[in-house]
Design an enzyme around this catalytic site. Structure first.
Site, PDB file in Angstrom:
ATOM      1  N   TYR A  79       0.763  -1.273   0.005  1.00 46.34           N
ATOM      2  CA  TYR A  79      -0.058   0.154   0.084  1.00 46.34           C
ATOM      3  C   TYR A  79       0.883   1.290  -0.115  1.00 46.34           C
ATOM      4  CZ  TYR A  79      -3.107   3.607   1.950  1.00 46.34           C
ATOM      5  OH  TYR A  79      -3.918   4.788   1.888  1.00 46.34           O
ATOM      6  N   GLY A  94      -7.491  17.558   7.788  1.00 46.67           N
ATOM      7  CA  GLY A  94      -6.900  17.894   6.360  1.00 46.67           C
ATOM      8  C   GLY A  94      -8.201  18.576   5.550  1.00 46.67           C
ATOM      9  N   ASP A 101      -3.612   9.697   2.401  1.00 47.94           N
ATOM     10  CA  ASP A 101      -3.418   8.315   2.924  1.00 47.94           C
ATOM     11  C   ASP A 101      -4.682   8.309   3.989  1.00 47.94           C
ATOM     12  OD1 ASP A 101      -3.183   5.993   3.945  1.00 47.94           O
ATOM     13  OD2 ASP A 101      -1.232   6.486   4.917  1.00 47.94           O
ATOM     14  N   TYR A 127      -6.628  -6.063   3.327  1.00 51.71           N
ATOM     15  CA  TYR A 127      -7.727  -5.114   3.075  1.00 51.71           C
ATOM     16  C   TYR A 127      -8.947  -5.810   2.431  1.00 51.71           C
ATOM     17  CZ  TYR A 127      -4.589  -0.838   3.821  1.00 51.71           C
ATOM     18  OH  TYR A 127      -3.786  -0.377   4.236  1.00 51.71           O
TER      19      TYR A 127
HETATM   20  N1  SPD Z   1     -10.056  -0.380   4.368  1.00 54.55           N
HETATM   21  C1  SPD Z   1      -8.932   0.105   4.881  1.00 54.55           C
HETATM   22  C2  SPD Z   1      -8.339   1.283   4.122  1.00 54.55           C
HETATM   23  C3  SPD Z   1      -6.997   1.988   4.816  1.00 54.55           C
HETATM   24  C4  SPD Z   1      -6.198   2.760   4.161  1.00 54.55           C
HETATM   25  N2  SPD Z   1      -5.376   3.563   4.735  1.00 54.55           N
HETATM   26  C5  SPD Z   1      -4.394   2.972   5.381  1.00 54.55           C
HETATM   27  C6  SPD Z   1      -3.423   3.828   6.068  1.00 54.55           C
HETATM   28  C7  SPD Z   1      -2.048   3.111   6.302  1.00 54.55           C
HETATM   29  N3  SPD Z   1      -1.124   4.260   6.273  1.00 54.55           N
END
Ligand code: SPD
Length: 288
Positions: free
Chosen positions: A70, A147, A164, A232
């Site tokens: 990610y 933000g 993010d 996820y």
């Molecule tokens: N469904 C979860 C999505 C999370 C996205 N953000 C993650 C943050 C990690 N830095």
């Protein structure tokens, strides 16, 4: 933790109205941290198989086992799409993972970082040093603020903005709405690029359609990319990208020497490949 979510017989199950009828479960060894802040419930678990796992309001944000996928993609896709990024803004991601990746780009001169909940930063620095090492970069200025408010004061400042965010429930909700995207656009310099957490084209079709609609209305260039992340929902997550000029699907720069060997997921080849979507997803996006 979210009332719906539970730890039963040593397993954490991620149950959420945004993905009804399915739940990812991960076996837990122990709870390392648990606190309700002004903004959200923060939990950190030691899992049996995926290292430490950060959970906000009952939703998995990262595990040490697959966070690289990610963070590398959210960061390097927009940064390599820009021909000469010097000024970067990161909104959200108090764990520091995106900052760690941004810091690999020596051409960047300044990094503004805006996070609503400073408790996440503190927790990450204490428990997740391999992720929070991103905060050690002297180019970073930290702003503890929502933000969606911070962005309204920024005009013509950034080459790349990375959002993010968590999901559009709780403190992240406004970060999925059109006024915020207008703020992002106004905060960009000529040729600027944004990359935002784009949910799943399998599970969150309405959210994806809405993000694509907003970015198509506001920006001359729009594209949608995705990466694989086993922890996820659906095992993947999208990135909603838009720009004031640069093409997004092709890297605009070569990779500096020794850069690739520090990464595990991103490469210039996967940059291009990540925009090739399953037929139904591309049709859905083209139809907007
Ligand atoms: N469904 C979860 C999505 C999370 C996205 N953000 C993650 C943050 C990690 N830095």
């Amino acid at each position: 933790m979210n009332n719906l979510n539970s730890i039963a017989k040593g397993w954490f199950s991620e149950i959420c109205d945004m993905w009804p009828g399915i739940a990812l479960s991960i076996e837990i060894e122990r709870v390392l941290f648990s606190k309700k802040t002004r903004f959200q419930q923060i939990d950190l678990f030691q899992t049996k198989s995926h290292g430490k796992m950060l959970v906000l309001d009952g939703i998995i944000q990262l595990t040490e086992a697959d966070e690289f996928a990610y963070h590398e993609m959210m960061t390097h896709v927009p940064l390599f799409a820009h021909p000469d990024p010097k000024s970067v803004l990161v909104i959200g991601g108090g764990d520091g993972g995106v900052l760690r990746e941004v810091g690999r780009h020596q051409c960047i001169e300044s990094i503004d970082f805006c996070e609503i909940d400073d408790e996440i930063i503190k927790l990450s620095k204490k428990f997740l040093p391999k992720i929070a090492c991103g905060f050690d970069d002297p180019r970073i200025s930290i702003h503890i603020e929502d933000g969606s408010r911070f962005i309204t004061r920024q005009k013509n400042r950034y080459d790349v903005i990375i959002v993010d965010s968590s999901d559009p429930i709780g403190p992240g909700e406004k970060l999925f709405e059109k006024p915020f995207y207008l703020g992002l656009k106004n905060a960009l310099k000529k040729n600027g690029i944004i990359a935002t957490q784009g949910e799943s084209f399998f599970i969150h079709k309405e959210y994806v359609k809405n993000l694509v609609k907003i970015t198509k209305q506001l920006f001359p260039v729009q594209a949608y990319s995705y990466m694989l992340v086993p922890t996820y929902p659906g095992g993947h997550l999208g990135i909603c990208l838009a720009s004031l000029g640069p093409e997004l699907k092709q890297p605009a720069r070569s990779m500096p020497e020794n850069f690739q060997e520090k990464l595990q997921y991103y490469s210039l080849k996967i940059h291009r490949a990540s925009f090739v979507l399953p037929y139904f997803a591309q049709e859905m996006i083209d139809g907007i």
